[in-house]
Write a protein that holds these residues in place. Structure first.
Motif, PDB file in Angstrom:
ATOM      1  N   GLU A  71       0.827  -1.212   0.000  1.00  0.00           N
ATOM      2  CA  GLU A  71       0.000   0.000   0.000  1.00  0.00           C
ATOM      3  C   GLU A  71       0.859   1.259   0.000  1.00  0.00           C
ATOM      4  O   GLU A  71       0.564   2.228  -0.715  1.00  0.00           O
ATOM      5  N   ALA A  72       1.907   1.248   0.808  1.00  0.00           N
ATOM      6  CA  ALA A  72       2.782   2.431   0.869  1.00  0.00           C
ATOM      7  C   ALA A  72       3.386   2.702  -0.508  1.00  0.00           C
ATOM      8  O   ALA A  72       3.408   3.849  -0.970  1.00  0.00           O
ATOM      9  N   ILE A  73       3.832   1.650  -1.166  1.00  0.00           N
ATOM     10  CA  ILE A  73       4.430   1.827  -2.502  1.00  0.00           C
ATOM     11  C   ILE A  73       3.370   2.329  -3.484  1.00  0.00           C
ATOM     12  O   ILE A  73       3.638   3.237  -4.288  1.00  0.00           O
ATOM     13  N   GLN A  74       2.172   1.762  -3.388  1.00  0.00           N
ATOM     14  CA  GLN A  74       1.080   2.185  -4.280  1.00  0.00           C
ATOM     15  C   GLN A  74       0.703   3.656  -4.092  1.00  0.00           C
ATOM     16  O   GLN A  74       0.153   4.279  -4.995  1.00  0.00           O
ATOM     17  N   ALA A  75       0.957   4.177  -2.900  1.00  0.00           N
ATOM     18  CA  ALA A  75       0.618   5.585  -2.643  1.00  0.00           C
ATOM     19  C   ALA A  75       1.771   6.528  -2.991  1.00  0.00           C
ATOM     20  O   ALA A  75       1.568   7.735  -3.092  1.00  0.00           O
ATOM     21  N   ILE A  76       2.959   6.001  -3.180  1.00  0.00           N
ATOM     22  CA  ILE A  76       4.129   6.848  -3.485  1.00  0.00           C
ATOM     23  C   ILE A  76       4.378   6.913  -4.995  1.00  0.00           C
ATOM     24  O   ILE A  76       4.562   7.996  -5.573  1.00  0.00           O
ATOM     25  N   GLU A  77       4.350   5.776  -5.654  1.00  0.00           N
ATOM     26  CA  GLU A  77       4.761   5.733  -7.069  1.00  0.00           C
ATOM     27  C   GLU A  77       3.922   6.595  -8.023  1.00  0.00           C
ATOM     28  O   GLU A  77       4.472   7.109  -9.002  1.00  0.00           O
ATOM     29  N   PRO A  78       2.601   6.761  -7.778  1.00  0.00           N
ATOM     30  CA  PRO A  78       1.842   7.599  -8.718  1.00  0.00           C
ATOM     31  C   PRO A  78       2.386   9.022  -8.849  1.00  0.00           C
ATOM     32  O   PRO A  78       2.168   9.676  -9.859  1.00  0.00           O
ATOM     33  N   PHE A  79       3.118   9.488  -7.831  1.00  0.00           N
ATOM     34  CA  PHE A  79       3.609  10.862  -7.889  1.00  0.00           C
ATOM     35  C   PHE A  79       4.753  11.045  -8.893  1.00  0.00           C
ATOM     36  O   PHE A  79       5.088  12.169  -9.247  1.00  0.00           O
ATOM     37  N   LEU A  80       5.312   9.943  -9.344  1.00  0.00           N
ATOM     38  CA  LEU A  80       6.330  10.050 -10.401  1.00  0.00           C
ATOM     39  C   LEU A  80       5.742  10.707 -11.648  1.00  0.00           C
ATOM     40  O   LEU A  80       6.398  11.493 -12.324  1.00  0.00           O
ATOM     41  N   SER A  81       4.500  10.393 -11.949  1.00  0.00           N
ATOM     42  CA  SER A  81       3.878  10.969 -13.150  1.00  0.00           C
ATOM     43  C   SER A  81       3.542  12.446 -12.946  1.00  0.00           C
ATOM     44  O   SER A  81       3.191  13.142 -13.894  1.00  0.00           O
ATOM     45  N   ALA A  82       3.648  12.919 -11.712  1.00  0.00           N
ATOM     46  CA  ALA A  82       3.459  14.341 -11.418  1.00  0.00           C
ATOM     47  C   ALA A  82       4.800  15.069 -11.359  1.00  0.00           C
ATOM     48  O   ALA A  82       4.859  16.237 -10.983  1.00  0.00           O
ATOM     49  N   GLY A  83       5.872  14.371 -11.691  1.00  0.00           N
ATOM     50  CA  GLY A  83       7.183  15.003 -11.674  1.00  0.00           C
ATOM     51  C   GLY A  83       7.825  15.054 -10.298  1.00  0.00           C
ATOM     52  O   GLY A  83       8.817  15.750 -10.092  1.00  0.00           O
ATOM     53  N   VAL A  84       7.269  14.311  -9.360  1.00  0.00           N
ATOM     54  CA  VAL A  84       7.796  14.324  -7.993  1.00  0.00           C
ATOM     55  C   VAL A  84       8.922  13.292  -7.889  1.00  0.00           C
ATOM     56  O   VAL A  84       8.710  12.114  -8.136  1.00  0.00           O
ATOM     57  N   THR A  85      10.112  13.778  -7.535  1.00  0.00           N
ATOM     58  CA  THR A  85      11.243  12.862  -7.355  1.00  0.00           C
ATOM     59  C   THR A  85      11.591  12.694  -5.887  1.00  0.00           C
ATOM     60  O   THR A  85      12.296  11.767  -5.510  1.00  0.00           O
ATOM     61  N   LYS A  86      11.108  13.612  -5.065  1.00  0.00           N
ATOM     62  CA  LYS A  86      11.333  13.543  -3.612  1.00  0.00           C
ATOM     63  C   LYS A  86      10.042  13.940  -2.917  1.00  0.00           C
ATOM     64  O   LYS A  86       9.344  14.865  -3.366  1.00  0.00           O
ATOM     65  N   LEU A  87       9.749  13.253  -1.815  1.00  0.00           N
ATOM     66  CA  LEU A  87       8.561  13.632  -1.058  1.00  0.00           C
ATOM     67  C   LEU A  87       8.715  13.260   0.408  1.00  0.00           C
ATOM     68  O   LEU A  87       9.567  12.431   0.747  1.00  0.00           O
ATOM     69  N   PHE A  88       7.897  13.912   1.227  1.00  0.00           N
ATOM     70  CA  PHE A  88       7.730  13.505   2.618  1.00  0.00           C
ATOM     71  C   PHE A  88       6.355  12.859   2.734  1.00  0.00           C
ATOM     72  O   PHE A  88       5.333  13.580   2.734  1.00  0.00           O
TER      73      PHE A  88
END
Ligand SMILES: [Zn+2]
Length: 394
Positions: A71-88
């Motif tokens: 679940e954690a991975i599923q909630a993080i990876e979609p942000f790659l398509s938003a150009g997010v390379t780093k997040l908290f």
């Protein structure tokens, strides 16, 4: 190591360039030559985005009790398509058990999946030491709002693998003014948010070491005294960086403009504050702590009313484009920096930079200024291409 390349126009100077990198380091940034090269046709190149407040995605909240690794991975990876390379990844006010689950799982994910660890630059604990006031606490469940507890925080910090880099607190909550110096001395950035503090309490928090305002203008009561109030005080407090949710719903353009004028380029940050329901269609979504409605216009509101928002359905690149639309004097370059360079500097996180030797956290995108829309075409994290699409592809 193989050399990889991306070409486009720099987001800051609009100069056509070819960026080459080996491993996770940029080797060269060279002028792009050729008769066919016209600046207009080229996509933009910019540092990857760094968002300090992402609560989850697609129905998964990072503060969910029993959060699993998948679940954690599923909630993080979609942000790659938003150009997010780093997040908290951000955990909001919850029971101690839910926070234990969330931080333990995020730590496990980072240990087992290096490609996720490259993205998770830290964690943000938003709460639970916040205001219990209606409006100020926003969507944070009243039953779990509590006095500051250094022992609890240390436990969560340990379980997170020392990843909590940011905590949002309300200065007036019991114990918070004693908590702040301890957190600061341990290397955590303390931010003020979800507060109904008086001016003296805001000042005391800054004296104690608080350095930021979390989504200023939101997490606030619907009706407040004209002055003094905690919004004016935080705007005027030079020791506080200002983070804004610039999705077009959370604050009017006037707040973004005023914040930019008083804080200046160096102290501005933006976030999407994506809720755990980001990416889902309109409808009513019930959960243990709070029921949220996603409206047709894209707003996420606490169910049963229309004024109090519960995070956003936007992603970070949308907030970059929206800020440029909202405030004439903020350039695309500045808005990108507010979601890459500036959080990087405040939190001591290395972000992408378009220079030889810089970290190859890069995005290539199309930008339609009239539609206030950024379409990310490629996302490179630590030199690895993690997202790619062609223009117009859905
Ligand atoms: Zn919040």
């Amino acid at each position: 190591m193989t050399v990889q390349r991306l070409s486009g126009k720099r987001y800051d100077t609009l100069e056509p360039v070819m960026i080459s990198w080996e491993g996770d380091r940029i080797s060269t940034v060279e002028p792009l030559r050729g008769e066919h090269v016209t600046t207009e046709d080229l996509p933009y190149l910019a540092p990857g985005l760094f968002d300090i407040q992402i609560n989850g995605y697609g129905g998964i909240w990072f503060c969910k009790k029993g959060l699993s690794v998948d679940e954690a991975i599923q909630a993080i990876e979609p942000f790659l398509s938003a150009g997010v390379t780093k997040l908290f990844p951000t955990l909001i006010t919850s029971s101690h058990e839910a926070l234990v689950d969330g931080f333990s799982t995020l730590n496990q994910v980072c240990q087992e999946y290096p490609e996720i660890a490259q993205m998770v630059a830290g964690c943000h604990l938003e709460g639970p030491y916040l205001s219990a006031e209606e409006g100020s606490r926003g969507a944070h469940p009243l039953e779990h709002i509590r006095p500051a507890n250094w022992v609890e925080f240390c436990k969560l910090q340990e379980l997170s693998g020392n990843r909590i880099k940011l905590i949002t607190v309300a200065p007036e909550q019991e114990g918070v003014l004693d908590f702040i110096p301890k957190a600061v001395n341990s290397g955590v950035v303390v931010s003020i948010g979800h507060t109904a503090a008086n001016p003296e309490q805001i000042r005391a928090a800054a004296d104690a070491g608080a350095r930021m305002s979390t989504h200023l203008g939101n997490g606030a009561q619907g009706m407040i005294r004209r002055h003094p109030n905690y919004i004016w005080e935080q705007l005027a407090e030079d020791r506080l960086h200002c983070c804004l949710i610039t999705d077009g719903h959370h604050i009017p353009a006037s707040i973004a403009k005023v914040a930019y004028r008083v804080k200046g380029y160096e102290r501005m940050l933006i976030t999407c504050d994506a809720s755990g329901l980001a990416g889902l269609p309109p409808g009513l979504y019930e959960s243990e702590s709070v029921d949220v409605e996603i409206l047709e216009d894209g707003r996420h509101v606490i169910a049963g009313q229309r004024q109090l928002l519960a995070g956003s359905g936007a992603t970070t690149e949308m907030c970059v484009a929206e800020l440029v639309r909202m405030v004439d004097e903020i350039s695309l370059s500045d808005a990108v920096d507010f979601a890459s360079r500036n959080p990087g500097k405040l939190f001591g996180v290395e972000t992408g930079i378009l220079e030889p030797g810089g970290l190859a956290d890069l995005i290539q995108f199309e930008y339609d200024v009239d539609a206030a829309k950024i379409e990310v075409l490629k996302t490179v994290v630590s030199g690895n291409e993690r997202f790619s699409k062609t223009k117009g592809e859905t």
